[in-house]
Enzyme design. Structure first.
Site, PDB file in Angstrom:
ATOM      1  N   ARG A  40      23.480 -13.038  18.521  1.00  0.00           N
ATOM      2  CA  ARG A  40      24.693 -12.290  18.181  1.00  0.00           C
ATOM      3  C   ARG A  40      25.879 -13.177  17.869  1.00  0.00           C
ATOM      4  O   ARG A  40      26.611 -12.767  17.183  1.00  0.00           O
ATOM      5  CB  ARG A  40      24.966 -11.258  19.550  1.00  0.00           C
ATOM      6  CG  ARG A  40      23.972 -10.201  19.366  1.00  0.00           C
ATOM      7  CD  ARG A  40      24.361  -9.110  20.795  1.00  0.00           C
ATOM      8  NE  ARG A  40      23.497  -7.978  20.832  1.00  0.00           N
ATOM      9  CZ  ARG A  40      23.467  -6.850  21.415  1.00  0.00           C
ATOM     10  NH1 ARG A  40      23.908  -7.338  22.744  1.00  0.00           N
ATOM     11  NH2 ARG A  40      22.453  -6.065  21.524  1.00  0.00           N
ATOM     12  N   LYS A 210      11.221   7.466  23.098  1.00  0.00           N
ATOM     13  CA  LYS A 210      11.444   8.840  23.213  1.00  0.00           C
ATOM     14  C   LYS A 210      11.633   9.464  21.894  1.00  0.00           C
ATOM     15  O   LYS A 210      12.431   9.161  21.165  1.00  0.00           O
ATOM     16  CB  LYS A 210      12.616   9.183  24.146  1.00  0.00           C
ATOM     17  CG  LYS A 210      12.390   8.705  25.415  1.00  0.00           C
ATOM     18  CD  LYS A 210      13.620   9.043  26.550  1.00  0.00           C
ATOM     19  CE  LYS A 210      13.424   8.498  27.907  1.00  0.00           C
ATOM     20  NZ  LYS A 210      14.569   8.931  28.821  1.00  0.00           N
ATOM     21  N   GLY A 377      17.145  -3.589  18.646  1.00  0.00           N
ATOM     22  CA  GLY A 377      17.159  -4.762  19.412  1.00  0.00           C
ATOM     23  C   GLY A 377      15.587  -5.071  19.650  1.00  0.00           C
ATOM     24  O   GLY A 377      15.240  -6.143  19.248  1.00  0.00           O
ATOM     25  N   GLY A 400      22.292   1.061  19.249  1.00  0.00           N
ATOM     26  CA  GLY A 400      22.663   2.493  19.276  1.00  0.00           C
ATOM     27  C   GLY A 400      23.382   2.656  18.276  1.00  0.00           C
ATOM     28  O   GLY A 400      23.689   3.957  17.676  1.00  0.00           O
TER      29      GLY A 400
END
Length: 420
Positions: A40, A210, A377, A400
């Site tokens: 990053r 999920k 990620g 996200g």
């Protein structure tokens, strides 16, 4: 809508408050916090090099971890300042706070091309306050440091925080430029423009844990994709919806209808919808220990490949060989490829073959001329683990933020920037 970029503004001699994503993984070694993956930080270097070359006085704002509004040494950005100095080959000043008279004096004292990294903005509870009225005084203090605002932290752009959105509003209201950095520009290009009008066939690979995390992404991408491949634990809910026995596999039984609805939409839109036909399974054994997030830690015994129902004592941990071949064939036919989420527990080599096969297929298609976009990620980590990080078109740093952007949501950190 296209956003103003750092390329388009005059920054010479101006204090440029630059929001970056330095939320890097660290671990304690010999009594010190050590950065274990500097990706990053490295991703911000093009923007920082441009600002240095153009004579900006650069003030960097970032967060690290979740200190919950309190100062904690383990979440200090001081190690990041040292790493950034190494990567840039120049001095990086460090402020032990991010607001206040001392910080303002350090910002004013910067020479053209100088850099000041502020301490973790999340040491102040106002940074993450839900009420903008609470965030505003903190944002105004940050704004005192700046003549220009640049946001290069796409990974935090989905947060309506003081340093990602409110400070930009404050500065914009004063007529100060608020622009996207080069990394932010690339994220918006590939996740926005390229996927809005993809070259076809457009293949989407979704994995991870999920279905509930990606319901809106699945629904939106079914309007655009030619092929949708579902792997990872989220595939188990689709398999459960078809009556398959899943043993101890992770499932969301409350989302069976969601899964069936997605398949129905795929049929209606003539989208090829692929689910695993076989799997690698193992028997989980509770170790009685907890992981770093306080969850039970399991060992996995008797790994093997099966098709059909899963024994009661076993759990799916990867897609099987037949599925991996089928997925690879579908991927290799794509001209635009989006991959978000691994095919299994790839961190364990016993359960990494499926994810590795997808990584190789994506890299191979890219070399053959496809545009490949990697979001999330874990997918990026899997590509690098397979030694293929440099073999794709673009790897998103978003996590996200990538998912919310793909869902079609407006990201506060993007919305606050000036339009072109």
């Amino acid at each position: 809508m296209a956003k103003l970029t750092v390329r388009e503004i005059d920054v010479r001699g101006k204090r440029v408050l630059t929001r970056v994503d330095f939320n890097v993984p660290m671990e304690a070694r010999g009594g010190q916090m050590v950065i274990t993956d500097a990706t990053r930080i490295q991703e911000t270097l093009p923007t920082l090099d441009l600002l240095i070359h153009n004579g900006a006085r650069i003030i960097l704002a970032a967060h690290l971890g979740r200190p919950k509004g309190k100062r904690e040494d383990v979440f200090s950005l001081r190690p990041v300042a040292a790493k950034l100095a190494d990567l840039l080959g120049c001095d990086v000043n460090f402020a032990d706070d991010c607001i206040g008279e001392k910080v303002e004096q350090m910002a004013k004292a910067l020479p053209d091309g100088g850099i000041l990294l502020l301490e973790n903005v999340r040491f102040h509870p106002e940074e993450e306050a839900k009420d903008e009225a609470v965030r505003l005084p903190f944002a105004e203090n940050l704004a005192r440091l700046a003549d220009v605002y640049v946001n290069d932290a796409f990974g935090a752009a989905h947060r309506a925080h003081a340093s990602t959105a409110t400070v930009a509003k404050v500065l914009a209201a004063r007529g100060r430029p608020c622009a996207a950095g080069l990394l932010m520009e690339r994220e918006l290009k590939f996740l926005g423009e390229v996927l809005e009008n993809p070259a076809r066939p457009f293949a989407v690979i979704l994995g991870g844990a999920k279905v509930s995390d990606k319901i809106r992404v699945i629904d939106r991408l079914l309007d655009k994709a030619d092929t949708l491949l579902i792997g990872g634990a989220m595939a188990c809910t689709f398999m459960l919806a078809h009556g398959q026995k899943l043993g101890k596999s992770l499932v969301e039984s409350e989302h069976k209808q969601t899964a069936l609805d997605a398949e129905a939409k795929a049929r209606k839109r003539n989208v090829q919808f692929l689910l695993p036909a076989d799997a690698v399974i193992a028997t989980p054994v509770d170790t009685g220990k907890l992981d770093s997030k306080g969850r039970p830690r399991f060992d996995y015994t008797n790994p093997r490949m099966v098709s059909g129902d899963i024994p009661d004592d076993s759990q799916i941990l990867d897609i099987g060989q037949a599925t991996a071949r089928r997925f690879a064939e579908a991927i290799q036919g794509g001209k635009t490829i989006l991959w978000n989420g691994p095919m299994g527990m790839f961190e364990d080599k016993r359960f990494a073959a499926g994810t590795d096969a997808v990584a190789r297929a994506v890299a191979g298609a890219t070399q053959a001329g496809a545009t490949s976009i990697i979001g999330g990620g874990d997918s990026v980590k899997a590509l690098k683990q397979a030694g293929l990080g440099g073999k794709v078109t673009f790897m998103s740093t978003g996590g996200g933020a990538s998912l919310e952007f793909l869902e079609g949501k407006e990201l506060p950190g993007v919305a606050a920037l000036n339009d072109r």
